[in-house]
Design a protein around this motif. Structure first.
Motif, PDB file in Angstrom:
ATOM      1  N   ARG A 284      44.410  -5.555 -21.826  1.00 47.06           N
ATOM      2  CA  ARG A 284      44.285  -3.736 -22.163  1.00 47.06           C
ATOM      3  C   ARG A 284      45.592  -3.485 -23.193  1.00 47.06           C
ATOM      4  O   ARG A 284      45.942  -4.131 -24.474  1.00 47.06           O
ATOM      5  CB  ARG A 284      46.335  -3.662 -21.152  1.00 47.06           C
ATOM      6  N   PRO A 285      44.556  -2.336 -23.831  1.00 46.34           N
ATOM      7  CA  PRO A 285      44.723  -1.259 -25.365  1.00 46.34           C
ATOM      8  C   PRO A 285      46.337  -1.951 -25.840  1.00 46.34           C
ATOM      9  O   PRO A 285      47.299  -1.408 -25.142  1.00 46.34           O
ATOM     10  CB  PRO A 285      44.832  -0.151 -24.890  1.00 46.34           C
ATOM     11  N   VAL A 286      46.915  -2.369 -27.075  1.00 48.53           N
ATOM     12  CA  VAL A 286      47.778  -2.559 -27.665  1.00 48.53           C
ATOM     13  C   VAL A 286      47.574  -1.636 -29.223  1.00 48.53           C
ATOM     14  O   VAL A 286      46.366  -1.593 -29.478  1.00 48.53           O
ATOM     15  CB  VAL A 286      48.400  -4.013 -28.085  1.00 48.53           C
ATOM     16  N   PRO A 287      49.376  -1.306 -29.474  1.00 43.04           N
ATOM     17  CA  PRO A 287      48.344  -0.548 -31.041  1.00 43.04           C
ATOM     18  C   PRO A 287      48.592  -1.585 -31.731  1.00 43.04           C
ATOM     19  O   PRO A 287      48.673  -2.891 -32.155  1.00 43.04           O
ATOM     20  CB  PRO A 287      50.017   0.114 -31.032  1.00 43.04           C
ATOM     21  N   LEU A 288      47.725  -1.187 -33.122  1.00 48.82           N
ATOM     22  CA  LEU A 288      47.361  -1.891 -33.717  1.00 48.82           C
ATOM     23  C   LEU A 288      48.347  -2.831 -34.545  1.00 48.82           C
ATOM     24  O   LEU A 288      49.443  -2.019 -34.535  1.00 48.82           O
ATOM     25  CB  LEU A 288      46.059  -1.445 -35.219  1.00 48.82           C
ATOM     26  N   LEU A 289      48.374  -3.652 -34.736  1.00 47.58           N
ATOM     27  CA  LEU A 289      49.638  -5.054 -35.833  1.00 47.58           C
ATOM     28  C   LEU A 289      49.557  -4.304 -36.867  1.00 47.58           C
ATOM     29  O   LEU A 289      48.912  -3.770 -37.792  1.00 47.58           O
ATOM     30  CB  LEU A 289      49.251  -6.144 -35.453  1.00 47.58           C
ATOM     31  N   PRO A 290      50.376  -4.023 -38.028  1.00 46.78           N
ATOM     32  CA  PRO A 290      50.707  -3.736 -39.336  1.00 46.78           C
ATOM     33  C   PRO A 290      49.676  -4.441 -40.218  1.00 46.78           C
ATOM     34  O   PRO A 290      49.470  -3.362 -40.744  1.00 46.78           O
ATOM     35  CB  PRO A 290      52.737  -3.366 -39.599  1.00 46.78           C
ATOM     36  N   ALA A 291      50.078  -5.459 -39.817  1.00 43.57           N
ATOM     37  CA  ALA A 291      49.461  -6.405 -41.399  1.00 43.57           C
ATOM     38  C   ALA A 291      47.783  -5.746 -40.558  1.00 43.57           C
ATOM     39  O   ALA A 291      46.506  -6.062 -41.622  1.00 43.57           O
ATOM     40  CB  ALA A 291      48.794  -7.943 -40.571  1.00 43.57           C
ATOM     41  N   LEU A 292      47.161  -6.141 -39.258  1.00 41.24           N
ATOM     42  CA  LEU A 292      45.827  -5.469 -39.674  1.00 41.24           C
ATOM     43  C   LEU A 292      45.395  -4.205 -39.829  1.00 41.24           C
ATOM     44  O   LEU A 292      44.113  -4.064 -40.244  1.00 41.24           O
ATOM     45  CB  LEU A 292      45.650  -5.293 -37.921  1.00 41.24           C
ATOM     46  N   ARG A 293      46.644  -3.298 -39.144  1.00 35.95           N
ATOM     47  CA  ARG A 293      46.308  -1.337 -39.747  1.00 35.95           C
ATOM     48  C   ARG A 293      46.246  -1.991 -41.433  1.00 35.95           C
ATOM     49  O   ARG A 293      45.519  -0.927 -42.001  1.00 35.95           O
ATOM     50  CB  ARG A 293      47.622  -0.783 -39.395  1.00 35.95           C
ATOM     51  N   ASP A 294      47.112  -2.674 -42.406  1.00 37.56           N
ATOM     52  CA  ASP A 294      46.129  -2.857 -43.441  1.00 37.56           C
ATOM     53  C   ASP A 294      45.439  -2.928 -44.106  1.00 37.56           C
ATOM     54  O   ASP A 294      44.614  -2.523 -44.811  1.00 37.56           O
ATOM     55  CB  ASP A 294      47.721  -3.254 -44.314  1.00 37.56           C
ATOM     56  N   ALA A 295      45.084  -3.677 -43.670  1.00 42.63           N
ATOM     57  CA  ALA A 295      43.873  -4.440 -43.917  1.00 42.63           C
ATOM     58  C   ALA A 295      42.782  -3.230 -43.401  1.00 42.63           C
ATOM     59  O   ALA A 295      41.713  -3.069 -44.156  1.00 42.63           O
ATOM     60  CB  ALA A 295      43.173  -6.209 -43.321  1.00 42.63           C
ATOM     61  N   LEU A 296      42.295  -2.732 -42.852  1.00 39.66           N
ATOM     62  CA  LEU A 296      41.823  -1.938 -42.661  1.00 39.66           C
ATOM     63  C   LEU A 296      41.053  -0.364 -43.355  1.00 39.66           C
ATOM     64  O   LEU A 296      41.016  -0.504 -43.054  1.00 39.66           O
ATOM     65  CB  LEU A 296      41.995  -1.301 -40.787  1.00 39.66           C
ATOM     66  N   GLN A 297      43.146  -0.251 -43.598  1.00 45.22           N
ATOM     67  CA  GLN A 297      43.123   0.629 -44.354  1.00 45.22           C
ATOM     68  C   GLN A 297      42.136   0.594 -45.809  1.00 45.22           C
ATOM     69  O   GLN A 297      42.359   1.561 -46.039  1.00 45.22           O
ATOM     70  CB  GLN A 297      44.408   1.181 -44.627  1.00 45.22           C
TER      71      GLN A 297
END
Length: 150
Positions: A126-139
């Protein structure tokens, strides 16, 4: 509209990928399915090196739900492919990666495409929100595409 090839300046991160003899098909160039392997390689290597993807036991995994590739020039063994990576869209639980594949030192992409990951719980899928560390790496990879066709 026909897509146009981007230059290296349109991407945030680069990774060289060595072609292999087996990548070539009977027509003497890298087979189209291999290009998608290069896409997976640059994205997942980036995420692993940033420490935001645990392929063996992480609670969150990315599933590919969409992919596309446009071809502009042939790649073939023994070329070195330099994969350029950027993020075009960063959602709550999804990300659109865009990849340019450059032949050796050439500045214009031989191929470029995208795929969309939806991040899900490994067990429930099931979809989950991006974790903060993942979001930072993607940003760090977010940029506007060079044109509307990218």
């Amino acid at each position: 509209m026909k897509p146009t090839a981007d230059t290296r300046s349109a991407y945030r991160h680069f990774q060289p990928i060595t072609t292999r003899w087996m990548d070539n098909d009977v027509y003497g160039h890298v087979n189209n399915v291999i290009y998608y392997s290069y896409f997976d390689t640059v994205v997942n290597t980036y995420l692993i090196r940033e420490g935001v993807l645990d392929i063996e036991s992480g609670d969150t995994i990315g599933l590919v739900i969409e992919t596309q590739c446009n071809y502009f020039a042939a790649l073939s063994f023994p070329d070195t492919v330099v994969a350029g990576l950027r993020v075009a869209r960063l959602g709550n639980s999804s990300v659109r990666y865009e990849v340019g594949l450059f032949r050796n030192d050439e500045d214009v992409a031989a191929a470029q495409g995208h795929f969309v990951h939806v991040y899900v719980d490994r067990a429930t899928r099931r979809p989950v929100p991006l974790l903060p560390a993942l979001r930072d790496a993607l940003q760090a990879l977010v940029c506007e595409p060079a044109d509307a066709n990218a």
